[in-house]
Motif scaffolding. Structure first.
Motif, PDB file in Angstrom:
ATOM      1  N   LYS A  67       0.831  -1.212   0.000  1.00 14.46           N
ATOM      2  CA  LYS A  67       0.000   0.000   0.000  1.00 14.46           C
ATOM      3  C   LYS A  67       0.859   1.252   0.000  1.00 14.46           C
ATOM      4  O   LYS A  67       0.537   2.239  -0.650  1.00 14.46           O
ATOM      5  N   ILE A  71       2.325   1.688  -3.535  1.00 15.53           N
ATOM      6  CA  ILE A  71       1.285   2.160  -4.459  1.00 15.53           C
ATOM      7  C   ILE A  71       0.932   3.608  -4.149  1.00 15.53           C
ATOM      8  O   ILE A  71       0.713   4.413  -5.062  1.00 15.53           O
ATOM      9  N   LEU A 116       3.544   5.702  -5.646  1.00 16.77           N
ATOM     10  CA  LEU A 116       3.427   5.698  -7.106  1.00 16.77           C
ATOM     11  C   LEU A 116       2.291   6.599  -7.586  1.00 16.77           C
ATOM     12  O   LEU A 116       2.317   7.092  -8.712  1.00 16.77           O
TER      13      LEU A 116
END
Length: 117
Positions: free
Chosen positions: A3, A6, A9
């Motif tokens: 998590k 991500i 990102l």
């Protein structure tokens, strides 16, 4: 961990887009809160950069939404406090009962249970 990766990102490109938007919209724009009077862009006066206006409106919307959610969740917070107080009361009561010696001689049900064991 996934998590967090991500999240980064998504967060890094989003920050880049916000930065590019701010750099592209640095020109001053006139701000007028009266919709009946038009503002001449060529008139002298100080303007505000467009990205500051948009960021201020976004911040105001986020703050207003947070306040609305806080008021909407008031019933849930109140119920949570009530349940927490009740759980603490029951926990104290249970600890009090566990700390007290059993009165087997006065209670025939407890005496019968001891005989069965």
């Amino acid at each position: 961990m996934a998590k967090r990766i991500i999240g980064w990102l998504v967060l890094i490109p989003l920050c880049a887009v916000i930065l590019v938007f701010a750099l592209a919209n640095r020109h001053p724009v006139p701000v007028n809160f009266n919709p009946l009077i038009s503002v001449d862009p060529a008139a002298p006066g100080a303007g505000v950069p467009l990205f500051l206006i948009i960021y201020a409106v976004l911040f105001f919307g986020i703050a207003l939404g947070g306040i609305a959610v806080w008021f909407a969740q008031g019933q849930h917070r109140r119920a949570e406090r009530r349940w927490r107080k009740e759980a603490e009361k029951l926990q104290r009561e249970l600890e009090g009962v566990r700390g007290r010696p059993a009165r087997r001689e006065t209670d025939p049900a407890l005496a019968a249970a001891d005989e069965l064991a």
